[in-house]
Design an enzyme around this catalytic site. Structure first.
Site, PDB file in Angstrom:
ATOM      1  N   ARG A 202       0.874  -1.186   0.000  1.00  0.00           N
ATOM      2  CA  ARG A 202       0.000   0.000   0.000  1.00  0.00           C
ATOM      3  C   ARG A 202       0.898   1.218   0.000  1.00  0.00           C
ATOM      4  NH1 ARG A 202      -5.323   1.540   3.521  1.00  0.00           N
ATOM      5  NH2 ARG A 202      -6.158   0.077   2.001  1.00  0.00           N
TER       6      ARG A 202
ATOM      7  N   HIS B  27      -7.572   0.730  -6.362  1.00  0.00           N
ATOM      8  CA  HIS B  27      -7.800  -0.072  -5.143  1.00  0.00           C
ATOM      9  C   HIS B  27      -8.484  -1.379  -5.578  1.00  0.00           C
ATOM     10  CE1 HIS B  27      -7.997  -1.153  -1.099  1.00  0.00           C
ATOM     11  NE2 HIS B  27      -8.867  -0.300  -0.610  1.00  0.00           N
TER      12      HIS B  27
ATOM     13  N   ARG C 241     -13.636  -8.620   2.038  1.00  0.00           N
ATOM     14  CA  ARG C 241     -12.213  -8.407   1.746  1.00  0.00           C
ATOM     15  C   ARG C 241     -11.434  -9.679   2.089  1.00  0.00           C
ATOM     16  NH1 ARG C 241     -10.245  -3.197   1.565  1.00  0.00           N
ATOM     17  NH2 ARG C 241      -8.423  -4.302   0.763  1.00  0.00           N
TER      18      ARG C 241
ATOM     19  N   ASP D 275     -17.349   7.054  -1.398  1.00  0.00           N
ATOM     20  CA  ASP D 275     -16.086   6.953  -0.666  1.00  0.00           C
ATOM     21  C   ASP D 275     -15.787   8.358  -0.125  1.00  0.00           C
ATOM     22  OD1 ASP D 275     -13.604   6.188   0.328  1.00  0.00           O
ATOM     23  OD2 ASP D 275     -12.591   6.220  -1.616  1.00  0.00           O
TER      24      ASP D 275
ATOM     25  N   GLN E  20     -10.271  -3.892  -3.112  1.00  0.00           N
ATOM     26  CA  GLN E  20     -11.586  -3.414  -2.668  1.00  0.00           C
ATOM     27  C   GLN E  20     -12.657  -3.784  -3.694  1.00  0.00           C
ATOM     28  OE1 GLN E  20     -12.462  -1.749   0.293  1.00  0.00           O
ATOM     29  NE2 GLN E  20     -14.488  -2.250  -0.481  1.00  0.00           N
TER      30      GLN E  20
ATOM     31  N   CYS F 148     -16.546   1.719   0.839  1.00  0.00           N
ATOM     32  CA  CYS F 148     -15.369   0.879   1.130  1.00  0.00           C
ATOM     33  C   CYS F 148     -14.927   0.997   2.578  1.00  0.00           C
ATOM     34  CB  CYS F 148     -14.231   1.250   0.186  1.00  0.00           C
ATOM     35  SG  CYS F 148     -13.733   2.981   0.325  1.00  0.00           S
TER      36      CYS F 148
HETATM   37  N1  NVA Z   1     -10.013   6.663  -1.363  1.00  0.00           N
HETATM   38  C1  NVA Z   1      -9.600   6.272  -0.040  1.00  0.00           C
HETATM   39  C2  NVA Z   1      -9.826   4.819   0.167  1.00  0.00           C
HETATM   40  C3  NVA Z   1      -9.498   4.309   1.541  1.00  0.00           C
HETATM   41  C4  NVA Z   1      -9.751   2.836   1.679  1.00  0.00           C
HETATM   42  C5  NVA Z   1      -8.142   6.632   0.166  1.00  0.00           C
HETATM   43  O1  NVA Z   1      -7.335   6.442  -0.741  1.00  0.00           O
HETATM   44  O2  NVA Z   1      -7.802   7.132   1.251  1.00  0.00           O
HETATM   45  N1   CP Z   2     -11.366  -0.105   2.549  1.00  0.00           N
HETATM   46  C1   CP Z   2     -10.079  -0.140   2.937  1.00  0.00           C
HETATM   47  O1   CP Z   2      -9.151  -0.368   2.164  1.00  0.00           O
HETATM   48  O2   CP Z   2      -9.923   0.098   4.256  1.00  0.00           O
HETATM   49  P1   CP Z   2      -8.544   0.299   5.026  1.00  0.00           P
HETATM   50  O3   CP Z   2      -7.976   1.626   4.596  1.00  0.00           O
HETATM   51  O4   CP Z   2      -8.931   0.278   6.485  1.00  0.00           O
HETATM   52  O5   CP Z   2      -7.615  -0.816   4.668  1.00  0.00           O
END
Ligand code: NVA
Ligand code: CP
Length: 300
Positions: free
Chosen positions: A101, A128, A287, A219, A131, A259
């Site tokens: 990540r 993502h 997930r 989101d 997800q 998500c």
């Molecule tokens: N769009 C959000 C998703 C978090 C799971 C982010 O990138 O922070």
């Molecule tokens: N939806 C998701 O990826 O959540 P986290 O940021 O908690 O991993």
């Protein structure tokens, strides 16, 4: 199956269907005593925070018989200037797969190109895909199908939205995204999906998107790494909230998806997020099952 899972473009429709089927079996407890990854080690390299991705991968890896090694990338020599290329080559000698990540999508492309082991995208600024796997399983469970399901994504054209566009190209979901001007999804991803025949449309009007939808999805407006943009973005996103009025425009049996984590009171109201139509906790659970299926398919 390709070596890596960096975006949904790395799987075919057939592979996605097989993965969803396998995930359902895992969820139903079938083969739960099998440990297909016994003796393996999977690295979890994160430099953004995570609740769902980290814990679902860690527990899923354990359930498959392997060990998960979690590390914040700042604690690697990478944080002191060692190259991604050297890191990739060295970690390939120890590990059997990496979930990463990070911010720039190019980072994981470089990691994948220099690794001999599978690289899984646990979220970048652009995609993502893990997800979206869980989202597809959730829709299939709740609606009994994917093709032709009318989904409205309301809000920021971000990493989650981009992966949903690619998911629509693979599944035949009919996706309408309502985004404020200047916050549309990635143009290349959108055009690529359209060229493959995806039923995807980007508009500005949230009401038009929500009308007669089978699923409403949103989101956060401020993704990780965008914290400087807070005030400007919040102004732009007024009117893009999923609330009871917007939900009333969708089909009476529409599901509400997110998500998570949610910024309650911003992109979605408490009453809608906690309503019987909300499936967000099932989505989070899925997930685990989809990622177990993904790991089983990728890690040899
Ligand atoms: N769009 C959000 C998703 C978090 C799971 C982010 O990138 O922070
Ligand atoms: N939806 C998701 O990826 O959540 P986290 O940021 O908690 O991993």
């Amino acid at each position: 199956m390709k070596k890596d899972f960096l975006t949904l473009e790395d799987v075919t429709s057939e592979e996605l269907n097989a993965l969803l089927k396998r995930a359902s079996d895992f969820k139903a407890g079938k083969d739960s005593s099998l440990c297909p990854l016994i003796g393996k080690s999977i690295g979890l390299l994160f430099n953004k925070t995570s609740t769902r991705t980290r814990i679902s991968f860690q527990t899923g890896i354990h359930q498959l018989g392997a060990q998960a090694i979690y590390i914040n990338t700042n604690e690697l020599q990478l944080g002191r200037g060692e190259t991604i290329e050297d890191t990739a080559k060295v970690l390939s000698r120890y590990l059997h797969g990496i979930v990463i990540r990070t911010y720039e999508h190019d980072t994981i492309i470089t990691l994948a190109q220099n690794s001999t082991i599978p690289i899984i995208n646990g979220l970048t600024d652009l995609h993502h895909p893990c997800q979206a796997l869980a989202d597809m399983l959730t829709i299939q469970e709740k609606k009994g199908r994917l093709k032709g399901v009318r989904m409205a994504y309301i809000g920021d054209g971000n990493n989650v939205a981009n992966s949903l566009i690619e998911a629509a190209a693979l599944t035949g979901i009919d996706l309408v995204l309502a985004c404020p001007h200047g916050y549309e999804p990635d143009k290349t991803i959108y055009e690529n999906a359209r060229s493959k025949g995806a039923k995807v449309k980007v508009i500005a009007n949230p009401d038009e998107a929500a009308k007669d939808a089978d699923a409403l999805y949103t989101d956060v407006w401020i993704s990780m790494g965008q914290e400087k943009e807070v005030e400007r973005k919040k102004k732009k996103f007024e009117g893009y909230q999923i609330n009871s009025r917007l939900l009333s425009l969708a089909k009476p049996d529409a599901i509400v998806m997110h998500c998570l984590p949610a910024h309650r009171g911003e992109e979605i109201t408490d009453d809608v997020l906690d309503s019987p139509q909300s499936v967000v906790i099932d989505e989070a659970e899925n997930r685990l099952h989809t990622q177990k299926a993904l790991l089983e398919m990728l890690v040899k």
